[in-house]
Design a protein around this motif. Structure first.
Motif, PDB file in Angstrom:
ATOM      1  N   LEU A 310      14.251 -38.591 -13.421  1.00  0.00           N
ATOM      2  CA  LEU A 310      13.961 -38.251 -14.740  1.00  0.00           C
ATOM      3  C   LEU A 310      14.929 -37.272 -14.881  1.00  0.00           C
ATOM      4  O   LEU A 310      15.135 -36.714 -16.278  1.00  0.00           O
ATOM      5  N   ILE A 313      18.075 -36.706 -17.346  1.00  0.00           N
ATOM      6  CA  ILE A 313      17.833 -37.581 -17.913  1.00  0.00           C
ATOM      7  C   ILE A 313      18.508 -36.086 -19.536  1.00  0.00           C
ATOM      8  O   ILE A 313      19.293 -36.791 -20.516  1.00  0.00           O
ATOM      9  N   TYR A 347      16.244 -43.676 -14.787  1.00  0.00           N
ATOM     10  CA  TYR A 347      17.861 -43.193 -15.854  1.00  0.00           C
ATOM     11  C   TYR A 347      19.289 -43.939 -15.757  1.00  0.00           C
ATOM     12  O   TYR A 347      19.726 -43.383 -16.837  1.00  0.00           O
ATOM     13  N   VAL A 350      18.442 -45.742 -19.297  1.00  0.00           N
ATOM     14  CA  VAL A 350      18.701 -44.989 -20.315  1.00  0.00           C
ATOM     15  C   VAL A 350      20.505 -45.208 -20.404  1.00  0.00           C
ATOM     16  O   VAL A 350      21.494 -44.483 -21.354  1.00  0.00           O
ATOM     17  N   GLN A 351      21.084 -44.849 -19.670  1.00  0.00           N
ATOM     18  CA  GLN A 351      22.722 -43.719 -19.200  1.00  0.00           C
ATOM     19  C   GLN A 351      23.053 -45.223 -18.794  1.00  0.00           C
ATOM     20  O   GLN A 351      24.544 -44.889 -20.196  1.00  0.00           O
ATOM     21  N   LEU A 370      10.691 -42.145 -23.953  1.00  0.00           N
ATOM     22  CA  LEU A 370      10.648 -41.906 -22.316  1.00  0.00           C
ATOM     23  C   LEU A 370       8.932 -41.395 -22.107  1.00  0.00           C
ATOM     24  O   LEU A 370       9.007 -40.318 -22.824  1.00  0.00           O
ATOM     25  N   MET A 379      10.383 -46.479 -20.691  1.00  0.00           N
ATOM     26  CA  MET A 379      11.399 -45.855 -21.603  1.00  0.00           C
ATOM     27  C   MET A 379      12.180 -46.724 -22.309  1.00  0.00           C
ATOM     28  O   MET A 379      11.751 -47.916 -22.178  1.00  0.00           O
TER      29      MET A 379
END
Length: 437
Positions: A310, A313, A347, A350-351, A370, A379
């Motif tokens: 995290l 991020i 992660y 989000v990626q 987040l 998230m």
């Protein structure tokens, strides 16, 4: 033998021409015993004819028919014993009674019937012996006195009844035990076969899951980095002549992205190679598999610990900003550590969401949220509609991004939702349980 079992054996043996016998040696044995019993009863029928005052041929014929019943002992053991009891007063059928009582005790006839017939045999033998011994005392043929008549009658009746009965019970119990063990062995063999099939199915499922996981990891690593590299390369091409300094900066970013992608791919392949080494050691049955397995497990754990978390991020968002994307990051709640797999999954979600924005919504504004809650981490990545003025990067899409995110989240027992927003953009939301807690 029960009537049902006898009928079954009879049907099977009749097709082979042996009536109710399953094997030829059984037929030979029973026919031999039947001939011996018929011969014995025929000889005893001569004396019986003289005592009863009937013609000798009739006594002999009666003895032959009664003794020949022994050939049917496997089919009708109850009938054989009843015949032996019936001819006991005629002082004949000793072999018929002994073999018949043994067969009855060894068969599947209910025990109450066996006990009743054995009691009748015992009582009949005792009465006949007692009467004949008293007659012998009266005739002077027996000089032992009447005091030995009762003892001799008891010994005679028990001697002709107890040994065949006990031997038959033992043989029957042993036969049933062997059949039970054979059935249990067959059942165990079937269970082992089912377990082997189940193990093969589980192995195939594990291989499929492993291939899916590797494909998902490769997609997450390659898609995001290469997407940023393509965006930076396009920007580099656009400003190469107008702004050399910015072009150099974009070239440096492209190089950094490539090196990061290679590093992550190298780490992933290293873990895969260690797993292959363990499988090779296990197939060779070398004395090192336990150490190799431990090393592979440690390598896998280390890879999970060293993977993205995290805290990375913010750097991830910074890379998208450097590529020209307008991204805002908002963190709610007290920041804390989670299980390594939870942080890595968060992660990757989000990626992949940012990668999809690069692919499908060039120039759109993005909001990354987040939230750290009591027993979970949430998230959300939401983007507005694409800016029509921004050039399309022309990135290919295989449609596996959302599928991979959903699989990751659901594998940890989380919740994943994605869809179009009211403003025409796209929203990706995920909630992961705090497995460390």
């Amino acid at each position: 033998m029960t009537a049902t079992g006898a009928d079954h054996d009879s049907a099977g043996a009749t097709s082979r021409g042996w009536w109710w016998w399953e094997r030829r040696r059984s037929a030979v044995l029973d026919i031999g015993l039947g001939l011996a019993s018929a011969f014995e009863c025929a000889l005893e029928g001569v004396k019986f004819a003289g005592d009863a005052g009937v013609p000798v041929p009739a006594g002999v014929l009666f003895g032959l028919v009664a003794g020949a019943m022994l050939t049917t002992r496997r089919r009708w053991p109850v009938a054989v014993v009843l015949v032996s009891i019936a001819v006991t007063p005629a002082n004949m059928g000793f072999l018929l009674g002994i073999v018949g009582l043994y067969t009855l005790a060894a068969s599947e006839v209910p025990r109450r019937i066996t006990a009743a017939l054995a009691g009748m045999c015992l009582a009949g033998t005792f009465i006949v012996t007692f009467v004949r011994m008293n007659q012998s005392v009266d005739d002077g043929a027996f000089s032992g006195g009447r005091s030995l008549v009762l003892l001799f009658s008891v010994v005679m009746s028990l001697g002709l009844t107890a040994p065949p009965l006990l031997l038959g019970l033992y043989i029957g119990a042993r036969r049933r035990l062997m059949e039970s063990l054979r059935e249990r062995a067959d059942s165990l063999e079937r269970e082992l076969s089912l377990l082997a099939d189940h193990a093969e199915e589980r192995a195939e499922w594990a291989r499929t899951e492993e291939r899916t996981r590797i494909a998902r990891e490769m997609h997450d690593v390659v898609a995001h980095r290469v997407s940023l590299m393509v965006v930076h390369a396009a920007a580099l091409q656009a400003v190469a002549r107008k702004d050399p300094e910015k072009a150099v900066k974009n070239a440096v970013l492209v190089g950094d992205m490539g090196r990061q992608a290679l590093t992550e791919l190298r780490e992933m392949l290293g873990v895969l190679r260690s797993g292959e080494a363990v499988r090779a050691d296990a197939s060779a049955l070398a004395p090192v598999p336990l150490a190799a397995v431990g090393a592979a497990a440690a390598a896998a754990a280390a890879a999970a610990e060293e993977g993205p978390c995290l805290a990375d991020i913010e750097a991830l968002v910074g890379q998208s900003r450097e590529a020209g994307m307008v991204v805002e990051l908002a963190v709610h709640g007290a920041v804390r550590a989670y299980d390594a797999l939870v942080e890595q999954t968060a992660y990757r979600v989000v990626q992949e969401a940012l990668t999809n924005v690069h692919k499908h919504a060039a120039g759109a504004k993005v909001m990354v949220r987040l939230a750290h809650r009591d027993e979970e981490v949430a998230m959300q990545v939401e983007n507005g509609p694409a800016d029509v003025a921004s050039p399309d990067a022309g990135l290919p899409s295989g449609g596996n991004g959302l599928v991979g995110m959903r699989e990751r989240v659901l594998a940890l027992g989380g919740v994943f939702v994605s869809g179009v927003t009211d403003a025409g953009g796209w929203r990706v939301s995920a909630v992961l349980p705090d497995r460390a807690g």
